[in-house]
Design a protein around this motif. Sequence first.
Motif, PDB file in Angstrom:
ATOM      1  N   VAL A  70       0.916  -1.047  -0.284  1.00  0.00           N
ATOM      2  CA  VAL A  70      -0.133  -0.035   0.119  1.00  0.00           C
ATOM      3  C   VAL A  70       0.954   1.077  -0.100  1.00  0.00           C
ATOM      4  O   VAL A  70       1.821   1.282   0.718  1.00  0.00           O
ATOM      5  CB  VAL A  70      -0.904  -0.120   1.258  1.00  0.00           C
ATOM      6  CG1 VAL A  70      -1.602   1.431   1.322  1.00  0.00           C
ATOM      7  CG2 VAL A  70      -1.931  -1.149   1.136  1.00  0.00           C
ATOM      8  N   PRO A  71       0.619   2.275  -1.080  1.00  0.00           N
ATOM      9  CA  PRO A  71       1.544   3.178  -1.276  1.00  0.00           C
ATOM     10  C   PRO A  71       1.853   4.220   0.120  1.00  0.00           C
ATOM     11  O   PRO A  71       2.957   4.683   0.170  1.00  0.00           O
ATOM     12  CB  PRO A  71       0.979   4.203  -2.234  1.00  0.00           C
ATOM     13  CG  PRO A  71       0.032   3.356  -2.737  1.00  0.00           C
ATOM     14  CD  PRO A  71      -0.454   2.242  -1.884  1.00  0.00           C
ATOM     15  N   PHE A  72       0.740   4.286   1.023  1.00  0.00           N
ATOM     16  CA  PHE A  72       1.138   5.361   2.358  1.00  0.00           C
ATOM     17  C   PHE A  72       1.774   4.631   3.287  1.00  0.00           C
ATOM     18  O   PHE A  72       1.787   5.328   4.360  1.00  0.00           O
ATOM     19  CB  PHE A  72      -0.292   5.661   2.674  1.00  0.00           C
ATOM     20  CG  PHE A  72      -1.022   4.724   3.046  1.00  0.00           C
ATOM     21  CD1 PHE A  72      -1.155   4.281   4.239  1.00  0.00           C
ATOM     22  CD2 PHE A  72      -2.390   4.484   2.130  1.00  0.00           C
ATOM     23  CE1 PHE A  72      -2.175   3.435   4.874  1.00  0.00           C
ATOM     24  CE2 PHE A  72      -3.489   3.627   2.594  1.00  0.00           C
ATOM     25  CZ  PHE A  72      -3.131   3.213   3.903  1.00  0.00           C
ATOM     26  N   MET A  73       2.067   3.384   3.202  1.00  0.00           N
ATOM     27  CA  MET A  73       2.531   2.706   4.533  1.00  0.00           C
ATOM     28  C   MET A  73       3.704   3.274   4.840  1.00  0.00           C
ATOM     29  O   MET A  73       4.129   3.426   6.170  1.00  0.00           O
ATOM     30  CB  MET A  73       2.547   1.051   4.413  1.00  0.00           C
ATOM     31  CG  MET A  73       1.342   0.392   4.187  1.00  0.00           C
ATOM     32  SD  MET A  73       0.351   0.589   5.738  1.00  0.00           S
ATOM     33  CE  MET A  73       0.899  -0.606   6.839  1.00  0.00           C
ATOM     34  N   VAL A  74       4.908   3.437   4.048  1.00  0.00           N
ATOM     35  CA  VAL A  74       6.071   3.770   4.506  1.00  0.00           C
ATOM     36  C   VAL A  74       6.138   5.402   4.917  1.00  0.00           C
ATOM     37  O   VAL A  74       6.617   5.576   6.042  1.00  0.00           O
ATOM     38  CB  VAL A  74       7.251   3.950   3.344  1.00  0.00           C
ATOM     39  CG1 VAL A  74       8.573   4.745   3.389  1.00  0.00           C
ATOM     40  CG2 VAL A  74       7.481   2.281   2.849  1.00  0.00           C
ATOM     41  N   PRO A  75       5.355   6.194   4.221  1.00  0.00           N
ATOM     42  CA  PRO A  75       5.135   7.550   5.123  1.00  0.00           C
ATOM     43  C   PRO A  75       4.360   7.498   6.282  1.00  0.00           C
ATOM     44  O   PRO A  75       4.905   8.282   7.148  1.00  0.00           O
ATOM     45  CB  PRO A  75       4.145   8.310   3.853  1.00  0.00           C
ATOM     46  CG  PRO A  75       4.478   7.813   2.733  1.00  0.00           C
ATOM     47  CD  PRO A  75       4.858   6.248   2.863  1.00  0.00           C
ATOM     48  N   LEU A  76       3.598   6.641   6.419  1.00  0.00           N
ATOM     49  CA  LEU A  76       2.840   6.430   7.733  1.00  0.00           C
ATOM     50  C   LEU A  76       3.989   6.151   9.018  1.00  0.00           C
ATOM     51  O   LEU A  76       3.903   6.662  10.005  1.00  0.00           O
ATOM     52  CB  LEU A  76       1.724   5.396   7.567  1.00  0.00           C
ATOM     53  CG  LEU A  76       1.018   5.207   9.051  1.00  0.00           C
ATOM     54  CD1 LEU A  76       0.470   6.286   9.890  1.00  0.00           C
ATOM     55  CD2 LEU A  76       0.056   4.025   8.804  1.00  0.00           C
ATOM     56  N   GLY A  77       4.756   5.193   8.491  1.00  0.00           N
ATOM     57  CA  GLY A  77       6.163   4.864   9.439  1.00  0.00           C
ATOM     58  C   GLY A  77       6.677   6.010   9.687  1.00  0.00           C
ATOM     59  O   GLY A  77       7.204   6.168  10.925  1.00  0.00           O
TER      60      GLY A  77
END
Length: 144
Positions: A70-77
């Motif tokens: 899912v594209p937003f997982m790294v920015p969420l981390g």
Amino acid sequence: MKRHDILRGAVFVSRILKPEWERRFYRAVDLVFRIPAGAIAEWPSHMLEPLTVGLYLPLLRYEPWDWKRVPFMVPLGYALSSMYSSGDPEVGDLLREFWKACAWAATLPKRMVCNVLSTKVWRKFLGSYRKSIAGNESASPAGG
């Protein structure tokens, strides 16, 4: 190997023997963030090193199948790590809401899953979750 709706959890590891576990850890978990020593009472400053946290989420029934795609997982981390670093008191609420939103997303029909999870901005994902919860509350009969 992951299985649908079987396992969901969190892994907490310190830097001890990092070369031994790091590669396997990043392959296994879906979301990674760090909590600096002293940021929470459970990991006091005398520990001297950050605590690495990995969340393991069940597979989705539709594409992208695996949460780490899912594209937003790294920015969420990154956002969670910076919130812990800055001492933001909202970080716990954000994690709880994300955990619930993941369970909600797993119940959506195929066309909605692709739409909701294709965003690159994690705030949009949580906004969709909040709208669905607000819609369910207003649709429920008054006086219960």
